[in-house]
Design an enzyme around this catalytic site. Structure first.
Site, PDB file in Angstrom:
ATOM      1  CE1 TYR A   1      -3.067   3.045   0.490  1.00 56.89           C
ATOM      2  CE2 TYR A   1      -3.867   2.011   2.487  1.00 56.89           C
ATOM      3  CZ  TYR A   1      -3.947   3.014   1.547  1.00 56.89           C
ATOM      4  OH  TYR A   1      -4.915   3.990   1.672  1.00 56.89           O
TER       5      TYR A   1
ATOM      6  CE  LYS B   1      -5.652   1.465  -0.743  1.00 64.05           C
ATOM      7  NZ  LYS B   1      -6.231   2.549  -1.524  1.00 64.05           N
TER       8      LYS B   1
HETATM    9  C1  HMN Z   1      -8.239   3.402   1.937  1.00 62.53           C
HETATM   10  O1  HMN Z   1      -7.232   2.774   2.249  1.00 62.53           O
HETATM   11  O2  HMN Z   1      -9.174   3.534   2.689  1.00 62.53           O
HETATM   12  C2  HMN Z   1      -8.410   4.082   0.627  1.00 62.53           C
HETATM   13  O3  HMN Z   1      -8.513   3.179  -0.390  1.00 62.53           O
HETATM   14  C3  HMN Z   1      -7.442   5.140   0.325  1.00 62.53           C
HETATM   15  C4  HMN Z   1      -7.863   5.840  -0.932  1.00 62.53           C
HETATM   16  O4  HMN Z   1      -6.864   5.790  -1.896  1.00 62.53           O
HETATM   17  C5  HMN Z   1      -8.263   7.255  -0.623  1.00 62.53           C
HETATM   18  N1  HMN Z   1      -7.112   8.099  -0.513  1.00 62.53           N
HETATM   19  C6  HMN Z   1      -6.868   8.801   0.594  1.00 62.53           C
HETATM   20  O5  HMN Z   1      -7.594   8.790   1.563  1.00 62.53           O
HETATM   21  C7  HMN Z   1      -5.626   9.642   0.577  1.00 62.53           C
HETATM   22  C8  HMN Z   1      -9.197   7.736  -1.693  1.00 62.53           C
HETATM   23  O6  HMN Z   1     -10.318   6.898  -1.709  1.00 62.53           O
HETATM   24  C9  HMN Z   1      -9.636   9.171  -1.413  1.00 62.53           C
HETATM   25  O7  HMN Z   1     -10.344   9.214  -0.195  1.00 62.53           O
HETATM   26  C10 HMN Z   1     -10.506   9.691  -2.535  1.00 62.53           C
HETATM   27  O8  HMN Z   1      -9.820   9.599  -3.737  1.00 62.53           O
HETATM   28  C11 HMN Z   1     -10.967  11.141  -2.285  1.00 62.53           C
HETATM   29  O9  HMN Z   1      -9.896  12.038  -2.406  1.00 62.53           O
END
Ligand code: HMN
Length: 293
Positions: free
Chosen positions: A135, A163
């Site tokens: 990740y 990821k």
């Molecule tokens: C997780 O581990 O919960 C998510 O998959 C992480 C995900 O990549 C999120 N990134 C961050 O929180 C930095 C995105 O889903 C993000 O919330 C979304 O793109 C909105 O900016």
């Protein structure tokens, strides 16, 4: 590897009204996604507040998900914790309860050498027979994964993918190329789902999928069918919604409140994530209406 492709919801934390982990709420939420036809769940990641929970709470959450949908969905357990010791304990537990893969961020807070991060991950990998997904989320961990370390990790059979929540699609494409044919890349930034797919991602894992899985499934379907214009249309709709969600004091608080409006009560996000201010609930209701329309 096929089972990991497509839409994987990064599941939100599930608490009762006292803020304690609720297995019941977790089961209900997991069931909701299974019924919609979502491919998989990523449990205990950023959106799942894994870093704000203790080892026992993280185990309980994963157990609830496995009991409810473990036979129907692909479950990836995020087992990363600041200490290698806890991460290994969570890895072994994930295998015991039947998760399909484990995944981890680097250890957070301390500035670590690449060797330390490699060793941290390796301990988890060696502790189970499960596939491992790196990740990479440098904006929160501060750790810049190099192509050299990625390539070295990817050479192991058990390391099946990465990821990538970094915002660079260039990096995504380069990691995909470095990992080789059988190496999966999961798009992290939901705003760039289509961009990530177009440049080599095999699927995505995202937090905002949790409040609008159908829309991401539409983008995916259009992409697979080669309907680029239509895929863009859906991505743009999604992006306007994400922009609105990001304007709240915490994204997770807003998304969990949306689920609550739909009868899926997962409790408040854990502090320091702020809940949606009372005065802004109506604005959130309007966003919810937009998603459902
Ligand atoms: C997780 O581990 O919960 C998510 O998959 C992480 C995900 O990549 C999120 N990134 C961050 O929180 C930095 C995105 O889903 C993000 O919330 C979304 O793109 C909105 O900016």
């Amino acid at each position: 590897l096929e089972r990991f492709k497509g839409i994987t919801v990064a599941m939100y934390s599930c608490y009762d009204e006292k803020g304690e982990v609720s297995k019941e709420a977790a089961k209900k939420l997991a069931r909701h996604y299974a019924n919609i036809g979502v491919n998989g769940l990523y449990v205990g990641g950023s959106s799942g507040e894994g870093m704000l929970q203790n080892v026992e709470e993280r185990k309980q959450t994963l157990e609830a998900v496995m009991e409810e949908v473990g036979q129907e969905m692909t479950i990836i357990a995020h087992v990363g914790a600041p200490s290698t010791r806890d991460s290994v304990e969570l890895s072994k537990h994930a295998e015991q309860v039947g998760a399909h893969a484990i995944s981890a961020v680097p250890s957070i807070y301390y500035r670590l050498s690449p060797q330390s991060v490699e060793h941290h991950w390796q301990q988890m990998i060696d502790s189970t027979s499960l596939p491992f997904i790196i990740y990479h989320i440098p904006q929160t961990t501060g750790f810049q994964l190099s192509k050299a370390l990625l390539t070295k990790m990817a050479a192991q059979d058990k390391v099946i993918g990465v990821k990538i929540s970094a915002e660079s699609t260039f990096e995504l494409q380069q990691f995909k190329a470095a990992g080789g044919d059988d190496f999966l890349v999961f798009n992290g930034p939901d705003e760039q789902y289509l961009a990530g797919r177009s440049i080599g991602a095999d699927g995505g894992i995202g937090g905002t999928y949790g409040v609008m899985p159908e829309l991401f499934m539409k983008i995916e379907q259009c992409y697979v069918e080669g309907k680029t214009e239509e895929a863009r249309k859906w991505q743009f709709i999604v992006n306007d919604l994400i922009a609105e969600l990001l304007s709240f004091p915490s994204l997770y608080g807003a998304c969990k409140q949306i689920l609550k409006l739909r009868g899926l009560n997962t409790g408040e996000a854990r502090l320091p994530f702020l809940p949606v201010p009372e005065a802004e609930i109506s604005r959130l209701e309007a966003i919810n209406e937009k998603i459902l329309s």
